[in-house]
Design a protein around this motif. Structure first.
Motif, PDB file in Angstrom:
ATOM      1  N   PHE A 122       0.855  -1.177   0.000  1.00 22.67           N
ATOM      2  CA  PHE A 122       0.000   0.000   0.000  1.00 22.67           C
ATOM      3  C   PHE A 122       0.894   1.231   0.000  1.00 22.67           C
ATOM      4  CE2 PHE A 122      -2.322  -3.377   2.045  1.00 22.67           C
ATOM      5  CZ  PHE A 122      -3.628  -3.249   1.567  1.00 22.67           C
ATOM      6  N   GLY A 123       0.700   2.124  -0.948  1.00 19.40           N
ATOM      7  CA  GLY A 123       1.523   3.325  -0.996  1.00 19.40           C
ATOM      8  C   GLY A 123       0.963   4.332  -1.975  1.00 19.40           C
ATOM      9  N   GLU A 124       1.586   5.485  -2.025  1.00 17.60           N
ATOM     10  CA  GLU A 124       1.141   6.547  -2.925  1.00 17.60           C
ATOM     11  C   GLU A 124       1.607   6.267  -4.350  1.00 17.60           C
ATOM     12  OE1 GLU A 124       2.638  10.124  -1.208  1.00 17.60           O
ATOM     13  OE2 GLU A 124       1.228  10.076   0.479  1.00 17.60           O
ATOM     14  N   ARG A 125       1.072   7.028  -5.285  1.00 19.76           N
ATOM     15  CA  ARG A 125       1.413   6.827  -6.700  1.00 19.76           C
ATOM     16  C   ARG A 125       2.900   7.056  -6.978  1.00 19.76           C
ATOM     17  NH1 ARG A 125      -2.845   6.011  -9.993  1.00 19.76           N
ATOM     18  NH2 ARG A 125      -4.912   6.566  -9.203  1.00 19.76           N
ATOM     19  N   LYS A 126       3.559   7.777  -6.088  1.00 18.98           N
ATOM     20  CA  LYS A 126       4.986   8.033  -6.258  1.00 18.98           C
ATOM     21  C   LYS A 126       5.835   6.809  -5.931  1.00 18.98           C
ATOM     22  CE  LYS A 126       5.685   9.720  -1.525  1.00 18.98           C
ATOM     23  NZ  LYS A 126       6.061  10.872  -0.667  1.00 18.98           N
ATOM     24  N   THR A 127       5.226   5.753  -5.414  1.00 20.50           N
ATOM     25  CA  THR A 127       5.974   4.550  -5.031  1.00 20.50           C
ATOM     26  C   THR A 127       6.762   4.007  -6.213  1.00 20.50           C
ATOM     27  OG1 THR A 127       4.234   3.985  -3.444  1.00 20.50           O
ATOM     28  CG2 THR A 127       5.793   2.244  -4.034  1.00 20.50           C
ATOM     29  N   PRO A 128       8.058   3.746  -6.072  1.00 20.36           N
ATOM     30  CA  PRO A 128       8.864   3.228  -7.182  1.00 20.36           C
ATOM     31  C   PRO A 128       8.333   1.906  -7.729  1.00 20.36           C
ATOM     32  CG  PRO A 128      10.279   4.039  -5.429  1.00 20.36           C
ATOM     33  CD  PRO A 128       8.876   4.031  -4.878  1.00 20.36           C
ATOM     34  N   GLU A 129       8.507   1.719  -9.016  1.00 28.83           N
ATOM     35  CA  GLU A 129       8.006   0.520  -9.686  1.00 28.83           C
ATOM     36  C   GLU A 129       8.590  -0.747  -9.085  1.00 28.83           C
ATOM     37  OE1 GLU A 129       7.333  -0.957 -14.300  1.00 28.83           O
ATOM     38  OE2 GLU A 129       9.053   0.313 -13.815  1.00 28.83           O
ATOM     39  N   SER A 130       9.838  -0.687  -8.632  1.00 33.24           N
ATOM     40  CA  SER A 130      10.492  -1.882  -8.096  1.00 33.24           C
ATOM     41  C   SER A 130       9.718  -2.452  -6.912  1.00 33.24           C
ATOM     42  CB  SER A 130      11.930  -1.554  -7.672  1.00 33.24           C
ATOM     43  OG  SER A 130      11.944  -0.525  -6.690  1.00 33.24           O
ATOM     44  N   PHE A 131       9.278  -1.595  -5.995  1.00 34.30           N
ATOM     45  CA  PHE A 131       8.520  -2.082  -4.839  1.00 34.30           C
ATOM     46  C   PHE A 131       7.135  -2.541  -5.258  1.00 34.30           C
ATOM     47  CE2 PHE A 131       6.031  -0.860  -0.829  1.00 34.30           C
ATOM     48  CZ  PHE A 131       6.152  -2.132  -0.301  1.00 34.30           C
ATOM     49  N   ARG A 132       6.485  -1.805  -6.133  1.00 34.28           N
ATOM     50  CA  ARG A 132       5.147  -2.195  -6.592  1.00 34.28           C
ATOM     51  C   ARG A 132       5.172  -3.587  -7.206  1.00 34.28           C
ATOM     52  NH1 ARG A 132       5.120   2.845  -9.529  1.00 34.28           N
ATOM     53  NH2 ARG A 132       4.697   1.629 -11.407  1.00 34.28           N
ATOM     54  N   ASN A 133       6.167  -3.840  -8.047  1.00 36.98           N
ATOM     55  CA  ASN A 133       6.234  -5.117  -8.746  1.00 36.98           C
ATOM     56  C   ASN A 133       6.718  -6.259  -7.862  1.00 36.98           C
ATOM     57  OD1 ASN A 133       5.278  -3.981 -11.095  1.00 36.98           O
ATOM     58  ND2 ASN A 133       7.297  -3.676 -12.002  1.00 36.98           N
ATOM     59  N   ALA A 134       7.318  -5.927  -6.725  1.00 37.87           N
ATOM     60  CA  ALA A 134       7.776  -6.970  -5.807  1.00 37.87           C
ATOM     61  C   ALA A 134       6.617  -7.544  -4.993  1.00 37.87           C
ATOM     62  CB  ALA A 134       8.845  -6.416  -4.863  1.00 37.87           C
TER      63      ALA A 134
END
Length: 246
Positions: A122-134
């Motif tokens: 869970f995070g804001e839209r600014k969250t880096p792609e690396s964490f989102r995809n992990a």
């Protein structure tokens, strides 16, 4: 598919998340299971975290104190990671919810998934792609319930539905929908909506129909005008790519 009885560990980075959003986060977490452990990490001697006191108390979230012992080093992140690994080794949890917009948790999410445990980010839209995809699934804080305005966070308006003409020109969205429907389809060309949604999230963990202003995936797919959506006799929802007129 998540089970309502799944035990979840909810770990919150107070430096990255406003307490005004915690109601929405925990409501979303409840869709995936039971928040058996709830912890929020920060240096509580800092004035900017003072507003977390009431939120943590109201939601029975355990505050974990971590002093910043070295300037420029985020000791809070390290404390959260260590606790997450300790909890992982208990083998009690079916899922971990990491609430942060910080890429420092990318390796943690990957490590937890290596154990076959589901990770919800869970995070804001600014969250880096690396964490989102992990993560197995990543939800933007902006698309869940609008936070209540306070001194720390300005109220964000609910996102309006993106109109059909714009949806059809969103190449990434259209390609993802077509590929997932095609992969999930049977010999008759029809695909179960639940299977389509599962494939979409495997390819894009941050995929969420609410990103385009639609409460349900079926609503988003219908809105594109590119697919036929119908209810099956067994109560399921089936999707089929619409054939072009001859």
């Amino acid at each position: 598919m998540p089970d309502a009885n799944d035990l979840l560990a909810v770990l919150i980075d107070a430096d990255n998340v406003s307490p005004a959003r915690i109601d929405s986060v925990l409501a979303e977490v409840s869709r995936y299971g039971v928040a058996s452990v709830k912890r929020v990490y920060g240096d509580w001697t800092k004035p900017n975290l003072r507003s977390w006191k009431d939120a943590a108390s109201a939601h029975v979230i355990q505050p974990i104190q971590q002093f910043d012992n070295t300037t420029g080093k985020n000791a809070t992140d390290s404390a959260l990671i260590i606790d997450a690994m300790d909890l992982l080794y208990t083998a009690r949890f079916q899922g971990f919810c990491i609430v942060s917009s910080d890429s420092d948790f990318t390796r943690l999410a990957s490590r937890i998934r290596e154990q076959g445990i589901t990770v919800y980010g869970f995070g804001e839209r600014k969250t880096p792609e690396s964490f989102r995809n992990a993560c197995d699934r990543f939800t933007y804080l902006e698309v869940i319930e609008t936070p209540v305005a306070d001194d720390a966070v300005e109220s964000t308006p609910v996102r309006a539905q993106v109109p059909a003409v714009k949806l059809r020109t969103d190449g990434r969205l259209v390609s993802a929908l077509r590929a997932s429907v095609g992969s999930a389809a049977g010999e008759d060309g029809r695909a179960n909506l639940a299977a389509v949604g599962s494939l979409l999230r495997k390819q894009q963990p941050d995929f969420d129909s609410r990103n385009w202003g639609y409460a349900k995936l079926s609503d988003l797919i219908r809105a594109t005008g590119l697919f036929d959506v119908e209810t099956a006799p067994n109560g399921g929802v089936m999707v089929q790519q619409r054939r072009k007129a001859a």
